[in-house]
Design a protein around this motif. Structure first.
Motif, PDB file in Angstrom:
ATOM      1  N   VAL A  55       0.769   9.331 -32.104  1.00 45.02           N
ATOM      2  CA  VAL A  55       1.113   8.575 -30.738  1.00 45.02           C
ATOM      3  C   VAL A  55       0.112   8.358 -29.740  1.00 45.02           C
ATOM      4  O   VAL A  55      -0.755   7.153 -29.215  1.00 45.02           O
ATOM      5  CB  VAL A  55       2.070   8.611 -30.073  1.00 45.02           C
ATOM      6  N   LEU A  56      -0.942   9.810 -28.898  1.00 42.87           N
ATOM      7  CA  LEU A  56      -1.735   9.990 -28.036  1.00 42.87           C
ATOM      8  C   LEU A  56      -3.084   9.135 -28.677  1.00 42.87           C
ATOM      9  O   LEU A  56      -3.905   9.050 -27.975  1.00 42.87           O
ATOM     10  CB  LEU A  56      -1.719  11.305 -28.213  1.00 42.87           C
ATOM     11  N   ALA A  57      -4.033   9.525 -30.191  1.00 42.08           N
ATOM     12  CA  ALA A  57      -4.421   8.810 -30.505  1.00 42.08           C
ATOM     13  C   ALA A  57      -4.504   7.470 -30.859  1.00 42.08           C
ATOM     14  O   ALA A  57      -4.885   7.273 -30.341  1.00 42.08           O
ATOM     15  CB  ALA A  57      -5.109   9.171 -32.391  1.00 42.08           C
ATOM     16  N   SER A  58      -3.333   6.497 -30.378  1.00 43.98           N
ATOM     17  CA  SER A  58      -3.544   5.815 -31.112  1.00 43.98           C
ATOM     18  C   SER A  58      -3.354   4.523 -29.255  1.00 43.98           C
ATOM     19  O   SER A  58      -3.523   3.747 -29.442  1.00 43.98           O
ATOM     20  CB  SER A  58      -1.872   5.060 -31.223  1.00 43.98           C
ATOM     21  N   GLY A  59      -3.629   5.080 -28.519  1.00 44.96           N
ATOM     22  CA  GLY A  59      -3.224   4.768 -26.738  1.00 44.96           C
ATOM     23  C   GLY A  59      -5.218   4.897 -26.944  1.00 44.96           C
ATOM     24  O   GLY A  59      -5.745   4.849 -27.490  1.00 44.96           O
ATOM     25  N   ASP A  60      -4.293   4.077 -25.404  1.00 50.85           N
ATOM     26  CA  ASP A  60      -6.596   4.242 -24.982  1.00 50.85           C
ATOM     27  C   ASP A  60      -7.054   5.470 -24.547  1.00 50.85           C
ATOM     28  O   ASP A  60      -8.009   5.085 -23.604  1.00 50.85           O
ATOM     29  CB  ASP A  60      -6.410   3.101 -23.564  1.00 50.85           C
ATOM     30  N   ALA A  61      -7.091   6.391 -24.738  1.00 55.27           N
ATOM     31  CA  ALA A  61      -7.465   7.786 -23.620  1.00 55.27           C
ATOM     32  C   ALA A  61      -8.459   7.613 -24.758  1.00 55.27           C
ATOM     33  O   ALA A  61      -8.890   8.965 -23.586  1.00 55.27           O
ATOM     34  CB  ALA A  61      -6.554   9.113 -23.441  1.00 55.27           C
ATOM     35  N   ARG A  62      -8.465   8.026 -25.944  1.00 55.54           N
ATOM     36  CA  ARG A  62      -9.207   8.722 -26.544  1.00 55.54           C
ATOM     37  C   ARG A  62      -9.307   9.872 -26.667  1.00 55.54           C
ATOM     38  O   ARG A  62     -10.660  10.582 -26.312  1.00 55.54           O
ATOM     39  CB  ARG A  62     -10.662   7.525 -26.374  1.00 55.54           C
ATOM     40  N   PRO A  63      -8.272  10.960 -26.778  1.00 61.62           N
ATOM     41  CA  PRO A  63      -8.380  11.880 -26.467  1.00 61.62           C
ATOM     42  C   PRO A  63      -9.286  12.977 -27.195  1.00 61.62           C
ATOM     43  O   PRO A  63      -8.971  12.787 -28.433  1.00 61.62           O
ATOM     44  CB  PRO A  63      -7.008  12.891 -26.445  1.00 61.62           C
ATOM     45  N   SER A  64     -10.272  14.278 -26.431  1.00 66.20           N
ATOM     46  CA  SER A  64     -10.637  15.387 -26.954  1.00 66.20           C
ATOM     47  C   SER A  64      -9.435  15.998 -28.381  1.00 66.20           C
ATOM     48  O   SER A  64      -8.648  16.390 -27.691  1.00 66.20           O
ATOM     49  CB  SER A  64     -11.113  15.415 -26.823  1.00 66.20           C
ATOM     50  N   GLN A  65     -10.350  16.998 -28.974  1.00 67.86           N
ATOM     51  CA  GLN A  65      -8.907  17.587 -29.553  1.00 67.86           C
ATOM     52  C   GLN A  65      -8.562  18.866 -28.813  1.00 67.86           C
ATOM     53  O   GLN A  65      -7.839  19.386 -28.512  1.00 67.86           O
ATOM     54  CB  GLN A  65      -9.403  18.772 -30.963  1.00 67.86           C
ATOM     55  N   ARG A  66      -9.548  19.171 -27.668  1.00 69.80           N
ATOM     56  CA  ARG A  66      -8.797  20.161 -26.310  1.00 69.80           C
ATOM     57  C   ARG A  66      -8.722  19.187 -25.704  1.00 69.80           C
ATOM     58  O   ARG A  66      -7.742  20.132 -25.423  1.00 69.80           O
ATOM     59  CB  ARG A  66     -10.762  20.792 -25.712  1.00 69.80           C
ATOM     60  N   GLU A  67      -8.098  17.961 -25.701  1.00 70.43           N
ATOM     61  CA  GLU A  67      -7.257  17.772 -24.914  1.00 70.43           C
ATOM     62  C   GLU A  67      -6.348  17.355 -25.651  1.00 70.43           C
ATOM     63  O   GLU A  67      -4.916  18.182 -24.777  1.00 70.43           O
ATOM     64  CB  GLU A  67      -7.712  16.169 -24.270  1.00 70.43           C
ATOM     65  N   LEU A  68      -6.011  17.214 -27.184  1.00 70.81           N
ATOM     66  CA  LEU A  68      -4.746  17.422 -27.752  1.00 70.81           C
ATOM     67  C   LEU A  68      -3.957  18.498 -27.268  1.00 70.81           C
ATOM     68  O   LEU A  68      -2.718  18.727 -26.570  1.00 70.81           O
ATOM     69  CB  LEU A  68      -4.998  16.348 -28.495  1.00 70.81           C
TER      70      LEU A  68
END
Length: 154
Positions: A55-68
């Motif tokens: 879900v988080l990877a599907s959004g616009d935030a483009r998170p790093s693994q650290r942020e996840l």
């Protein structure tokens, strides 16, 4: 509506002093919701943690693994395993972070976004079943209170 089987507890335990402990109640409610969510997501080959990453990877935030890892409150090694699993299924990709060449961001593929759309319905249905005894107003209040606990700085 009947209670989920895993929510039933013997009366002697339900009336114990532990049921006055808010942290215990949160943990028990989480365990019940997590079991229902995992059961609903299983048909999509997901569990709550992999679904959350997707879900988080599907959004616009483009998170790093650290942020996840920080956002989901998981050990970074757990996030690496989750991303590896999703990447092996061609649901996410690691892409270079344009703001930090040493890091990667996790981005859902088209297949990942399609799966999220379908899995989200299963997850919502499970949540509805778990929270069926609450009114819509109580659900809204619960969400507000949990957000205040989960994100105290905001």
């Amino acid at each position: 509506m009947p209670k989920p089987a895993d929510a039933v507890a013997p009366e002697g335990l339900r009336s114990s002093a532990l049921t006055d402990d808010v942290s215990f109640l949160l943990a028990r409610a989480n365990a019940i919701a997590l079991a229902a969510g995992n059961a609903a997501l299983a048909e999509h080959g997901l569990k709550a943690r992999s679904y959350s990453v997707l879900v988080l990877a599907s959004g616009d935030a483009r998170p790093s693994q650290r942020e996840l890892a920080e956002f989901l409150r998981l050990d970074p090694s757990q996030v690496v395993s989750l991303v590896d699993e999703l990447q092996a299924r061609h649901l996410v990709e690691r892409q270079p972070d344009p703001s930090d060449r040493r890091a990667n961001v996790v981005v859902a593929t088209d297949a990942g976004r399609e799966l999220v759309a379908v899995a989200r319905e299963s997850a919502r249905a499970a949540e509805e079943r778990v929270h069926a005894q609450l009114s819509a107003e109580d659900r809204g209040t619960l969400g507000t209170l949990l957000r205040a606990l989960a994100f105290p700085d905001e």
